[in-house]
Design an enzyme around this catalytic site. Structure first.
Site, PDB file in Angstrom:
ATOM      1  CE  LYS A  68      16.661  -0.006   7.445  1.00 21.29           C
ATOM      2  NZ  LYS A  68      15.328   0.258   8.069  1.00 21.29           N
ATOM      3  CG  ASP A 104      15.075   1.846  11.501  1.00 21.41           C
ATOM      4  OD1 ASP A 104      15.140   3.002  11.116  1.00 21.41           O
ATOM      5  OD2 ASP A 104      15.295   0.957  10.730  1.00 21.41           O
TER       6      ASP A 104
HETATM    7  P1  NDP Z   1       9.672  -5.470   4.404  1.00 26.79           P
HETATM    8  O1  NDP Z   1       9.517  -5.980   3.164  1.00 26.79           O
HETATM    9  O2  NDP Z   1      10.741  -6.080   5.404  1.00 26.79           O
HETATM   10  O3  NDP Z   1       8.322  -6.048   5.240  1.00 26.79           O
HETATM   11  C1  NDP Z   1       6.913  -5.625   4.624  1.00 26.79           C
HETATM   12  C2  NDP Z   1       5.940  -6.147   5.598  1.00 26.79           C
HETATM   13  O4  NDP Z   1       4.606  -5.737   4.985  1.00 26.79           O
HETATM   14  C3  NDP Z   1       5.780  -7.669   5.454  1.00 26.79           C
HETATM   15  O5  NDP Z   1       5.363  -8.133   6.767  1.00 26.79           O
HETATM   16  C4  NDP Z   1       4.673  -8.042   4.644  1.00 26.79           C
HETATM   17  O6  NDP Z   1       3.815  -9.124   4.717  1.00 26.79           O
HETATM   18  C5  NDP Z   1       3.531  -6.870   4.707  1.00 26.79           C
HETATM   19  N1  NDP Z   1       2.911  -6.397   3.691  1.00 26.79           N
HETATM   20  C6  NDP Z   1       3.171  -5.849   2.480  1.00 26.79           C
HETATM   21  N2  NDP Z   1       2.320  -5.736   1.663  1.00 26.79           N
HETATM   22  C7  NDP Z   1       1.291  -5.987   2.340  1.00 26.79           C
HETATM   23  C8  NDP Z   1      -0.253  -6.188   2.151  1.00 26.79           C
HETATM   24  N3  NDP Z   1      -0.843  -5.589   1.065  1.00 26.79           N
HETATM   25  N4  NDP Z   1      -1.150  -6.600   3.105  1.00 26.79           N
HETATM   26  C9  NDP Z   1      -0.514  -7.027   4.507  1.00 26.79           C
HETATM   27  N5  NDP Z   1       0.923  -7.156   4.593  1.00 26.79           N
HETATM   28  C10 NDP Z   1       1.478  -6.602   3.756  1.00 26.79           C
HETATM   29  O7  NDP Z   1       9.573  -3.932   4.746  1.00 26.79           O
HETATM   30  P2  NDP Z   1      10.036  -3.163   6.066  1.00 26.79           P
HETATM   31  O8  NDP Z   1       9.471  -3.826   7.082  1.00 26.79           O
HETATM   32  O9  NDP Z   1      11.358  -2.721   5.943  1.00 26.79           O
HETATM   33  O10 NDP Z   1       9.214  -1.687   5.742  1.00 26.79           O
HETATM   34  C11 NDP Z   1       7.887  -1.700   6.132  1.00 26.79           C
HETATM   35  C12 NDP Z   1       7.300  -0.351   6.065  1.00 26.79           C
HETATM   36  O11 NDP Z   1       7.933   0.390   7.118  1.00 26.79           O
HETATM   37  C13 NDP Z   1       7.512   0.485   4.741  1.00 26.79           C
HETATM   38  O12 NDP Z   1       6.519   1.088   4.123  1.00 26.79           O
HETATM   39  C14 NDP Z   1       8.600   1.297   5.145  1.00 26.79           C
HETATM   40  O13 NDP Z   1       8.552   2.476   4.220  1.00 26.79           O
HETATM   41  C15 NDP Z   1       8.201   1.473   6.759  1.00 26.79           C
HETATM   42  N6  NDP Z   1       9.133   2.345   7.417  1.00 26.79           N
HETATM   43  C16 NDP Z   1       9.227   3.352   7.864  1.00 26.79           C
HETATM   44  C17 NDP Z   1      10.318   4.009   8.651  1.00 26.79           C
HETATM   45  C18 NDP Z   1      10.143   5.254   9.319  1.00 26.79           C
HETATM   46  O14 NDP Z   1      11.299   5.908   9.605  1.00 26.79           O
HETATM   47  N7  NDP Z   1       9.124   5.815   9.476  1.00 26.79           N
HETATM   48  C19 NDP Z   1      11.644   3.105   8.943  1.00 26.79           C
HETATM   49  C20 NDP Z   1      11.523   1.791   8.328  1.00 26.79           C
HETATM   50  C21 NDP Z   1      10.402   1.438   7.578  1.00 26.79           C
HETATM   51  P3  NDP Z   1       4.459 -10.578   4.196  1.00 26.79           P
HETATM   52  O15 NDP Z   1       5.334 -11.063   5.008  1.00 26.79           O
HETATM   53  O16 NDP Z   1       2.855 -11.558   4.131  1.00 26.79           O
HETATM   54  O17 NDP Z   1       4.827 -10.369   2.511  1.00 26.79           O
END
Ligand code: NDP
Length: 281
Positions: A68, A104
């Site tokens: 993105k 989004d």
């Molecule tokens: P990114 O990889 O950009 O970010 C992931 C985030 O999750 C980071 O802040 C990361 O923290 C955190 N994280 C991951 N695992 C854990 C954990 N076990 N405990 C705490 N924090 C955690 O992903 P996106 O932001 O693009 O997507 C995130 C979620 O949103 C996904 O599950 C995706 O499927 C969903 N989504 C849904 C959409 C919809 O239309 N419904 C649209 C877009 C996304 P850290 O920085 O510490 O690694």
């Protein structure tokens, strides 16, 4: 006329977008004045996003993880809230070139219709959190961000959000109307997005809990349900962001699209929603 569309990502096998778009293209083809075809496109090299889009002769595309930000930097013009989010999930090709959008953010915001939100807590600081936080800010909802990793908070601090590392948050905690999980915690495991003791208190004080994850009940939403909050998962956001992208695709090819009665068929189709629930199970 035939018009081609796609969704770029890696991995991309799991994407439900072709189902949503092709279902609606098929249903609306007669009145739309064109036939749309939408495919999954696996992209190995982020640098080739623009090249692939043009080489395939696409009229529009969606762009998902992890491209993105690349979609933002490789298009010719960026429109709307995508400028603030610095990430695009939708491209449309017109005579000015490739125009980038972010649906989004509005897709998420449309899910909150009818909610009374005074302030919001966003857990997570990835790409999805940027879209959620920026649309809340643009709608004057005071929003706090917490994340496991401090460095990811930089973007949000620069945009003027109140930000904390999750582990330090308990001392700064206050009541929030809505708690939004934008992390992937609970998608493929049983983890919570932050410490249970913090969540327990936050949820006691909140009215709504929203999890962007769809297709599975996360531990976060289970906890919120136990506390009798109004809960919502990411299914409608998925549909709304796709519907908004679909509108951009169609308006670009058929300038009369805005006047057609099919405009809202995407989100208002009970049949489509039933089909979506089947494929998300
Ligand atoms: P990114 O990889 O950009 O970010 C992931 C985030 O999750 C980071 O802040 C990361 O923290 C955190 N994280 C991951 N695992 C854990 C954990 N076990 N405990 C705490 N924090 C955690 O992903 P996106 O932001 O693009 O997507 C995130 C979620 O949103 C996904 O599950 C995706 O499927 C969903 N989504 C849904 C959409 C919809 O239309 N419904 C649209 C877009 C996304 P850290 O920085 O510490 O690694």
């Amino acid at each position: 006329m035939l018009a081609f569309f796609g969704v770029f990502g890696n991995p991309i096998k799991h994407s439900k977008s072709p189902f949503l778009h092709n279902y609606t293209f098929d249903k609306c083809a007669e009145t739309m004045g064109f036939y749309g075809i939408y495919r999954r496109i696996l992209l190995e090299n982020a640098n080739l996003l623009r090249h692939k889009f043009l080489e395939l002769g696409l009229s529009g595309a969606n762009i998902t993880l992890p491209f993105k930000e690349e979609a933002f930097s490789q298009c010719d013009e960026v429109e709307g809230i995508a400028v603030d989010i610095e990430a695009c999930n939708t491209w449309v090709k017109n005579d000015k070139g490739i125009i980038g959008y972010n649906t989004d953010a509005m897709g998420f915001y449309q899910c909150l219709s009818g909610y009374d939100i005074k302030n919001a807590l966003v857990i997570g600081a990835g790409g999805a959190a940027k879209a959620v936080a920026m649309i809340l800010k643009n709608n004057n909802i005071p929003t706090t961000i917490i994340n496991r990793t401090e460095s990811k908070l930089r973007f949000f601090i620069q945009k003027g959000f109140e930000c904390y590392v999750s582990a330090d948050f308990s001392q700064y905690r206050k009541p929030y109307s809505i708690i939004i999980n934008t992390t992937s915690a609970g998608l493929k495991d049983t983890s919570l997005p932050c410490e249970k003791s913090i969540l327990d208190t936050l949820l006691t004080e909140a009215h709504y809990a929203f999890d962007l994850i769809y297709g599975t009940q996360t531990p976060f939403l289970s906890l919120a349900k136990k506390q009798n909050l109004i809960v919502q998962d990411g299914r409608d956001m998925l549909v709304f962001q796709a519907a908004l992208a679909y509108e951009l695709f169609c308006e670009n090819i058929n300038p009369n699209y805005k006047q057609t009665s099919d405009k809202h068929s995407f989100v208002n189709s009970t049949a489509l929603m039933k089909e979506i629930d089947k494929i998300l199970l």
